[in-house]
Design a protein around this motif. Structure first.
Motif, PDB file in Angstrom:
ATOM      1  N   ASN A   1       0.828  -1.202   0.000  1.00 63.08           N
ATOM      2  CA  ASN A   1       0.000   0.000   0.000  1.00 63.08           C
ATOM      3  C   ASN A   1       0.864   1.254   0.000  1.00 63.08           C
ATOM      4  O   ASN A   1       1.388   1.654   1.029  1.00 63.08           O
ATOM      5  CB  ASN A   1      -0.920  -0.004   1.222  1.00 63.08           C
ATOM      6  CG  ASN A   1      -1.807  -1.231   1.233  1.00 63.08           C
ATOM      7  OD1 ASN A   1      -2.489  -1.513   0.265  1.00 63.08           O
ATOM      8  ND2 ASN A   1      -1.775  -1.973   2.318  1.00 63.08           N
ATOM      9  N   MET A   2       0.997   1.838  -1.198  1.00 63.64           N
ATOM     10  CA  MET A   2       1.763   3.068  -1.356  1.00 63.64           C
ATOM     11  C   MET A   2       0.957   4.012  -2.234  1.00 63.64           C
ATOM     12  O   MET A   2       0.238   3.563  -3.137  1.00 63.64           O
ATOM     13  CB  MET A   2       3.112   2.793  -2.035  1.00 63.64           C
ATOM     14  CG  MET A   2       4.059   1.933  -1.243  1.00 63.64           C
ATOM     15  SD  MET A   2       5.646   1.723  -2.093  1.00 63.64           S
ATOM     16  CE  MET A   2       5.178   0.693  -3.489  1.00 63.64           C
ATOM     17  N   PRO A   3       1.087   5.319  -1.990  1.00 69.06           N
ATOM     18  CA  PRO A   3       0.416   6.269  -2.878  1.00 69.06           C
ATOM     19  C   PRO A   3       1.072   6.266  -4.252  1.00 69.06           C
ATOM     20  O   PRO A   3       2.217   5.855  -4.402  1.00 69.06           O
ATOM     21  CB  PRO A   3       0.604   7.616  -2.173  1.00 69.06           C
ATOM     22  CG  PRO A   3       1.773   7.437  -1.274  1.00 69.06           C
ATOM     23  CD  PRO A   3       1.819   5.977  -0.920  1.00 69.06           C
ATOM     24  N   GLY A   4       0.345   6.737  -5.234  1.00 66.53           N
ATOM     25  CA  GLY A   4       0.882   6.722  -6.600  1.00 66.53           C
ATOM     26  C   GLY A   4       0.821   5.308  -7.133  1.00 66.53           C
ATOM     27  O   GLY A   4      -0.235   4.682  -7.161  1.00 66.53           O
ATOM     28  N   MET A   5       1.956   4.768  -7.511  1.00 66.25           N
ATOM     29  CA  MET A   5       2.021   3.393  -7.999  1.00 66.25           C
ATOM     30  C   MET A   5       2.113   2.454  -6.811  1.00 66.25           C
ATOM     31  O   MET A   5       3.118   2.414  -6.110  1.00 66.25           O
ATOM     32  CB  MET A   5       3.221   3.209  -8.924  1.00 66.25           C
ATOM     33  CG  MET A   5       3.323   1.806  -9.487  1.00 66.25           C
ATOM     34  SD  MET A   5       4.782   1.538 -10.518  1.00 66.25           S
ATOM     35  CE  MET A   5       4.258   2.364 -12.008  1.00 66.25           C
ATOM     36  N   SER A   6       1.071   1.689  -6.577  1.00 68.43           N
ATOM     37  CA  SER A   6       1.029   0.769  -5.430  1.00 68.43           C
ATOM     38  C   SER A   6       1.949  -0.424  -5.666  1.00 68.43           C
ATOM     39  O   SER A   6       2.406  -0.670  -6.786  1.00 68.43           O
ATOM     40  CB  SER A   6      -0.402   0.263  -5.222  1.00 68.43           C
ATOM     41  OG  SER A   6      -0.752  -0.643  -6.258  1.00 68.43           O
ATOM     42  N   GLY A   7       2.175  -1.178  -4.598  1.00 70.13           N
ATOM     43  CA  GLY A   7       2.960  -2.397  -4.710  1.00 70.13           C
ATOM     44  C   GLY A   7       2.328  -3.390  -5.669  1.00 70.13           C
ATOM     45  O   GLY A   7       3.031  -4.105  -6.387  1.00 70.13           O
ATOM     46  N   ARG A   8       1.005  -3.419  -5.690  1.00 68.99           N
ATOM     47  CA  ARG A   8       0.299  -4.310  -6.621  1.00 68.99           C
ATOM     48  C   ARG A   8       0.673  -3.964  -8.070  1.00 68.99           C
ATOM     49  O   ARG A   8       0.920  -4.851  -8.881  1.00 68.99           O
ATOM     50  CB  ARG A   8      -1.207  -4.165  -6.440  1.00 68.99           C
ATOM     51  CG  ARG A   8      -1.747  -4.702  -5.160  1.00 68.99           C
ATOM     52  CD  ARG A   8      -3.212  -4.252  -4.966  1.00 68.99           C
ATOM     53  NE  ARG A   8      -3.701  -4.627  -3.672  1.00 68.99           N
ATOM     54  CZ  ARG A   8      -3.463  -3.948  -2.547  1.00 68.99           C
ATOM     55  NH1 ARG A   8      -2.739  -2.847  -2.565  1.00 68.99           N
ATOM     56  NH2 ARG A   8      -3.952  -4.365  -1.394  1.00 68.99           N
ATOM     57  N   GLU A   9       0.688  -2.668  -8.366  1.00 59.92           N
ATOM     58  CA  GLU A   9       1.025  -2.226  -9.719  1.00 59.92           C
ATOM     59  C   GLU A   9       2.485  -2.524 -10.044  1.00 59.92           C
ATOM     60  O   GLU A   9       2.803  -2.900 -11.180  1.00 59.92           O
ATOM     61  CB  GLU A   9       0.745  -0.730  -9.869  1.00 59.92           C
ATOM     62  CG  GLU A   9      -0.739  -0.397  -9.800  1.00 59.92           C
ATOM     63  CD  GLU A   9      -0.974   1.098  -9.760  1.00 59.92           C
ATOM     64  OE1 GLU A   9      -1.392   1.644 -10.794  1.00 59.92           O
ATOM     65  OE2 GLU A   9      -0.721   1.705  -8.691  1.00 59.92           O
ATOM     66  N   VAL A  10       3.367  -2.368  -9.075  1.00 61.26           N
ATOM     67  CA  VAL A  10       4.786  -2.674  -9.284  1.00 61.26           C
ATOM     68  C   VAL A  10       4.932  -4.151  -9.634  1.00 61.26           C
ATOM     69  O   VAL A  10       5.611  -4.506 -10.607  1.00 61.26           O
ATOM     70  CB  VAL A  10       5.637  -2.328  -8.039  1.00 61.26           C
ATOM     71  CG1 VAL A  10       7.065  -2.851  -8.193  1.00 61.26           C
ATOM     72  CG2 VAL A  10       5.635  -0.835  -7.779  1.00 61.26           C
ATOM     73  N   ILE A  11       4.286  -5.014  -8.868  1.00 60.87           N
ATOM     74  CA  ILE A  11       4.370  -6.459  -9.112  1.00 60.87           C
ATOM     75  C   ILE A  11       3.856  -6.789 -10.510  1.00 60.87           C
ATOM     76  O   ILE A  11       4.503  -7.527 -11.259  1.00 60.87           O
ATOM     77  CB  ILE A  11       3.579  -7.252  -8.043  1.00 60.87           C
ATOM     78  CG1 ILE A  11       4.260  -7.099  -6.689  1.00 60.87           C
ATOM     79  CG2 ILE A  11       3.459  -8.713  -8.446  1.00 60.87           C
ATOM     80  CD1 ILE A  11       3.391  -7.556  -5.529  1.00 60.87           C
ATOM     81  N   LYS A  12       2.699  -6.261 -10.874  1.00 60.73           N
ATOM     82  CA  LYS A  12       2.128  -6.527 -12.208  1.00 60.73           C
ATOM     83  C   LYS A  12       3.101  -6.083 -13.298  1.00 60.73           C
ATOM     84  O   LYS A  12       3.317  -6.794 -14.274  1.00 60.73           O
ATOM     85  CB  LYS A  12       0.784  -5.821 -12.370  1.00 60.73           C
ATOM     86  CG  LYS A  12      -0.317  -6.461 -11.573  1.00 60.73           C
ATOM     87  CD  LYS A  12      -1.604  -5.666 -11.672  1.00 60.73           C
ATOM     88  CE  LYS A  12      -2.631  -6.202 -10.686  1.00 60.73           C
ATOM     89  NZ  LYS A  12      -3.824  -5.357 -10.626  1.00 60.73           N
ATOM     90  N   HIS A  13       3.687  -4.911 -13.115  1.00 63.88           N
ATOM     91  CA  HIS A  13       4.629  -4.404 -14.107  1.00 63.88           C
ATOM     92  C   HIS A  13       5.849  -5.325 -14.215  1.00 63.88           C
ATOM     93  O   HIS A  13       6.273  -5.668 -15.319  1.00 63.88           O
ATOM     94  CB  HIS A  13       5.059  -2.978 -13.767  1.00 63.88           C
ATOM     95  CG  HIS A  13       5.907  -2.370 -14.824  1.00 63.88           C
ATOM     96  ND1 HIS A  13       5.384  -1.732 -15.916  1.00 63.88           N
ATOM     97  CD2 HIS A  13       7.260  -2.342 -14.974  1.00 63.88           C
ATOM     98  CE1 HIS A  13       6.375  -1.324 -16.694  1.00 63.88           C
ATOM     99  NE2 HIS A  13       7.526  -1.682 -16.146  1.00 63.88           N
ATOM    100  N   LEU A  14       6.416  -5.697 -13.071  1.00 62.70           N
ATOM    101  CA  LEU A  14       7.603  -6.555 -13.075  1.00 62.70           C
ATOM    102  C   LEU A  14       7.316  -7.897 -13.728  1.00 62.70           C
ATOM    103  O   LEU A  14       8.100  -8.385 -14.550  1.00 62.70           O
ATOM    104  CB  LEU A  14       8.116  -6.775 -11.646  1.00 62.70           C
ATOM    105  CG  LEU A  14       8.673  -5.561 -10.923  1.00 62.70           C
ATOM    106  CD1 LEU A  14       9.069  -5.936  -9.499  1.00 62.70           C
ATOM    107  CD2 LEU A  14       9.850  -4.958 -11.669  1.00 62.70           C
ATOM    108  N   LYS A  15       6.210  -8.511 -13.359  1.00 64.28           N
ATOM    109  CA  LYS A  15       5.909  -9.855 -13.858  1.00 64.28           C
ATOM    110  C   LYS A  15       5.496  -9.859 -15.321  1.00 64.28           C
ATOM    111  O   LYS A  15       5.565 -10.892 -15.980  1.00 64.28           O
ATOM    112  CB  LYS A  15       4.824 -10.512 -12.982  1.00 64.28           C
ATOM    113  CG  LYS A  15       5.292 -10.752 -11.554  1.00 64.28           C
ATOM    114  CD  LYS A  15       6.565 -11.589 -11.496  1.00 64.28           C
ATOM    115  CE  LYS A  15       7.086 -11.795 -10.103  1.00 64.28           C
ATOM    116  NZ  LYS A  15       8.286 -12.607 -10.041  1.00 64.28           N
ATOM    117  N   ASN A  16       5.089  -8.694 -15.855  1.00 66.61           N
ATOM    118  CA  ASN A  16       4.720  -8.601 -17.269  1.00 66.61           C
ATOM    119  C   ASN A  16       5.844  -8.054 -18.147  1.00 66.61           C
ATOM    120  O   ASN A  16       5.666  -7.916 -19.343  1.00 66.61           O
ATOM    121  CB  ASN A  16       3.463  -7.734 -17.425  1.00 66.61           C
ATOM    122  CG  ASN A  16       2.233  -8.434 -16.885  1.00 66.61           C
ATOM    123  OD1 ASN A  16       2.040  -9.623 -17.105  1.00 66.61           O
ATOM    124  ND2 ASN A  16       1.406  -7.711 -16.164  1.00 66.61           N
TER     125      ASN A  16
END
Length: 135
Positions: free
Chosen positions: A66-81
């Motif tokens: 849970n982070m403002p802006g780009m959340s950890g969920r979004e970071v993970i999705k980006h990395l894994k894709n």
């Protein structure tokens, strides 16, 4: 715990918007593995920028959920894709204990560790996190 530094110093990237959390976990990681370089950034966008500019990928990316802006969920999705970043070892380190968050992390092949309340427990978490470090 001993980690091989192989052909150079290993690096861990820790992404968390909370400065105190970044400092405390960095200290615990350094105590457990003084030869490991700990890089910290305060948001997902800076994490992706760091990773794209790195000559040698980190052995582990630790990301808060849970982070403002780009959340950890979004970071993970980006990395894994991203074909170049998909193989990075990633662990979520969060205050969440929500089973749905754990399921979402598992869907991407990422373990989730809930942040402990005491420094002694944080030291144990640091050792556990280091076990995910890929050389």
């Amino acid at each position: 715990m001993t980690l091989s530094s192989g052909s150079g110093k290993l690096t861990i990237l820790y992404v968390d918007d909370d400065a105190d959390d970044r400092m405390l976990l960095s200290e615990a990681l350094q105590e457990a593995a003084p030869h490991v370089n700990i890089e910290t950034v305060e948001n997902g966008a800076k994490a992706l920028d760091f990773l794209k500019k790195s000559r040698k990928p980190p052995c582990l990316v630790i990301v808060d959920l849970n982070m403002p802006g780009m959340s950890g969920r979004e970071v993970i999705k980006h990395l894994k894709n991203d074909k170049q970043l998909a193989e990075l070892s990633v662990v979520v380190f969060t205050t969440s204990a929500n089973p749905e968050d754990k399921k979402e992390c598992a869907r991407y092949g990422v373990d989730m560790i809930t942040k402990p309340m005491s420094f002694a427990d944080l030291e144990h978490s640091a050792v556990r996190l280091l076990s995910y470090c890929k050389d």
